[in-house]
Write an enzyme that holds these catalytic residues in place. Structure first.
Site, PDB file in Angstrom:
ATOM      1  N   SER A   1       4.244 -14.837  -8.842  1.00  0.00           N
ATOM      2  CA  SER A   1       3.352 -15.654  -8.023  1.00  0.00           C
ATOM      3  C   SER A   1       4.041 -15.862  -6.689  1.00  0.00           C
ATOM      4  CB  SER A   1       3.153 -17.013  -8.713  1.00  0.00           C
ATOM      5  OG  SER A   1       2.590 -17.950  -7.827  1.00  0.00           O
TER       6      SER A   1
ATOM      7  N   TYR B   1       6.375 -24.305 -13.508  1.00  0.00           N
ATOM      8  CA  TYR B   1       5.745 -23.056 -13.050  1.00  0.00           C
ATOM      9  C   TYR B   1       6.613 -22.382 -11.988  1.00  0.00           C
ATOM     10  CZ  TYR B   1       1.853 -20.026 -11.551  1.00  0.00           C
ATOM     11  OH  TYR B   1       1.044 -18.955 -11.251  1.00  0.00           O
TER      12      TYR B   1
HETATM   13  P1  NAD Z   1      -6.250 -16.990 -16.640  1.00  0.00           P
HETATM   14  O1  NAD Z   1      -6.179 -18.358 -17.216  1.00  0.00           O
HETATM   15  O2  NAD Z   1      -7.544 -16.445 -16.157  1.00  0.00           O
HETATM   16  O3  NAD Z   1      -5.632 -15.922 -17.641  1.00  0.00           O
HETATM   17  C1  NAD Z   1      -4.491 -16.191 -18.392  1.00  0.00           C
HETATM   18  C2  NAD Z   1      -4.429 -15.198 -19.519  1.00  0.00           C
HETATM   19  O4  NAD Z   1      -3.253 -15.486 -20.298  1.00  0.00           O
HETATM   20  C3  NAD Z   1      -5.620 -15.293 -20.472  1.00  0.00           C
HETATM   21  O5  NAD Z   1      -5.933 -14.014 -20.970  1.00  0.00           O
HETATM   22  C4  NAD Z   1      -5.075 -16.178 -21.590  1.00  0.00           C
HETATM   23  O6  NAD Z   1      -5.751 -15.998 -22.831  1.00  0.00           O
HETATM   24  C5  NAD Z   1      -3.659 -15.666 -21.646  1.00  0.00           C
HETATM   25  N1  NAD Z   1      -2.732 -16.592 -22.294  1.00  0.00           N
HETATM   26  C6  NAD Z   1      -2.504 -17.901 -22.017  1.00  0.00           C
HETATM   27  N2  NAD Z   1      -1.602 -18.401 -22.879  1.00  0.00           N
HETATM   28  C7  NAD Z   1      -1.254 -17.372 -23.694  1.00  0.00           C
HETATM   29  C8  NAD Z   1      -0.370 -17.259 -24.799  1.00  0.00           C
HETATM   30  N3  NAD Z   1       0.353 -18.303 -25.239  1.00  0.00           N
HETATM   31  N4  NAD Z   1      -0.271 -16.059 -25.412  1.00  0.00           N
HETATM   32  C9  NAD Z   1      -1.003 -14.999 -25.006  1.00  0.00           C
HETATM   33  N5  NAD Z   1      -1.854 -15.058 -23.967  1.00  0.00           N
HETATM   34  C10 NAD Z   1      -1.977 -16.227 -23.336  1.00  0.00           C
HETATM   35  O7  NAD Z   1      -5.168 -17.015 -15.457  1.00  0.00           O
HETATM   36  P2  NAD Z   1      -4.852 -16.017 -14.255  1.00  0.00           P
HETATM   37  O8  NAD Z   1      -5.041 -16.801 -13.017  1.00  0.00           O
HETATM   38  O9  NAD Z   1      -5.520 -14.721 -14.420  1.00  0.00           O
HETATM   39  O10 NAD Z   1      -3.278 -15.873 -14.441  1.00  0.00           O
HETATM   40  C11 NAD Z   1      -2.653 -14.671 -14.853  1.00  0.00           C
HETATM   41  C12 NAD Z   1      -1.231 -14.665 -14.302  1.00  0.00           C
HETATM   42  O11 NAD Z   1      -1.286 -14.669 -12.882  1.00  0.00           O
HETATM   43  C13 NAD Z   1      -0.400 -15.873 -14.705  1.00  0.00           C
HETATM   44  O12 NAD Z   1       0.913 -15.491 -15.000  1.00  0.00           O
HETATM   45  C14 NAD Z   1      -0.432 -16.733 -13.463  1.00  0.00           C
HETATM   46  O13 NAD Z   1       0.694 -17.568 -13.367  1.00  0.00           O
HETATM   47  C15 NAD Z   1      -0.439 -15.666 -12.391  1.00  0.00           C
HETATM   48  N6  NAD Z   1      -0.915 -16.117 -11.092  1.00  0.00           N
HETATM   49  C16 NAD Z   1      -2.169 -16.627 -10.934  1.00  0.00           C
HETATM   50  C17 NAD Z   1      -2.586 -17.048  -9.684  1.00  0.00           C
HETATM   51  C18 NAD Z   1      -3.946 -17.583  -9.423  1.00  0.00           C
HETATM   52  O14 NAD Z   1      -4.189 -18.077  -8.320  1.00  0.00           O
HETATM   53  N7  NAD Z   1      -4.869 -17.530 -10.354  1.00  0.00           N
HETATM   54  C19 NAD Z   1      -1.713 -16.952  -8.596  1.00  0.00           C
HETATM   55  C20 NAD Z   1      -0.444 -16.426  -8.794  1.00  0.00           C
HETATM   56  C21 NAD Z   1      -0.059 -16.019 -10.048  1.00  0.00           C
END
Ligand code: NAD
Length: 256
Positions: free
Chosen positions: A138, A151
């Protein structure tokens, strides 16, 4: 480009993980899906791209379940060629009020899980002298925000792990890199928009504008599709010597 290869994407039932899984599938890679929630929807979306899909529901906070998933993926497809460590959760609170249970869960899911999948995937990648490890960190792996202690610590840790693995594989055909998104409008961020709207008594639209305005100069969300294309680039021959980078796609967030 990736026909005959297998990509395992953790947390790929939603958001960024699903976007990356679809982008890799469009290049012909078979996909191992993981995550909770709408498993059938994710599976159908990836299968529609004409590749083979295998789902494993390992809870990424549990090392023994991760071991089982890595074993099952190798049994199903022979080997994991592309590993995308994407599963992640968020919790927002000042450090002195931060729940110990949430801290442990974030470190386990957002950081330790990548250590486990990586240590288990590497031997076969090294033996084949080809592999791609892509860690979805991130912009919070590069800079901090208040109220996100676990985080930010986990994502900085993930960027550090990326560099170590890149060095340990530097003379091989295996590369390890990190992707550092700014705001992406997924369920993870929607919760933060909703919380802001409720706390300030404002509309969802206003809360979204505030959220972007605080951090992201472009005033635009990055999309899972754009992040998927970056993952495809990391898998391409052009990226053979891209090693240990933390590549932000953040609308200028970290440039400030
Ligand atoms: P999201 O909530 O849409 O997806 C998260 C995914 O992780 C889902 O498929 C969920 O089922 C899975 N998950 C959660 N806990 C789990 C567990 N214990 N075991 C297995 N799977 C699990 O979120 P997202 O925004 O798509 O985030 C995905 C990644 O991107 C994360 O690592 C997040 O930190 C990172 N990220 C997101 C953003 C943003 O703005 N959305 C920005 C930077 C980084």
């Amino acid at each position: 480009m990736l026909k005959g290869k297998t990509a395992l994407v953790t947390g790929s039932t939603s958001g960024i993980g699903l976007g990356i899984a679809k982008a890799l599938a469009r290049q012909g890679a078979n996909i191992v899906l993981n995550g909770f929630g709408d498993v059938d929807g994710a599976r159908a979306a990836v299968e529609a791209l004409g590749v083979e899909v295998f789902y494993h529901g390992a809870d990424m906070s549990q090392p023994t379940q991760i071991e089982d998933m890595m074993r099952a993926a190798a049994e199903r497809f022979g080997r994991v060629d592309i590993l995308v460590n994407n599963a992640g959760i968020q919790h927002v609170a000042p450090v002195e009020e931060f729940s110990v249970e949430r801290w442990d869960a974030i470190i386990a899911i957002n950081l330790s899980s990548a250590f486990h999948t990586t240590r288990l995937a590497l031997p076969a990648m090294k033996a084949a002298n080809w592999g791609r490890i892509i860690n979805v960190a991130s912009v919070h792996g590069l800079v901090a925000s208040a109220q996100k202690s676990a985080y930010v610590a986990a994502k900085h840790g993930l960027v550090g792990l990326t560099k170590v693995v890149a060095l340990e594989t530097a003379t091989t055909g295996v590369t390890c890199n990190a992707i550092c998104p700014g705001w992406v409008l997924t369920p993870l961020v929607q919760k933060q928009v909703d919380a802001k709207a409720a706390a300030l008594g404002i509309s969802n639209e206003e809360a979204t504008r505030l959220l972007l305005g605080e951090k992201e100069p472009s005033m635009q969300f990055t999309t899972p599709e754009e992040l998927g294309e970056l993952a495809v680039f990391f898998c391409s021959p052009a990226a053979n010597n891209v090693r240990g980078v933390a590549w932000n796609m953040d609308g200028g967030w970290a440039a400030q």
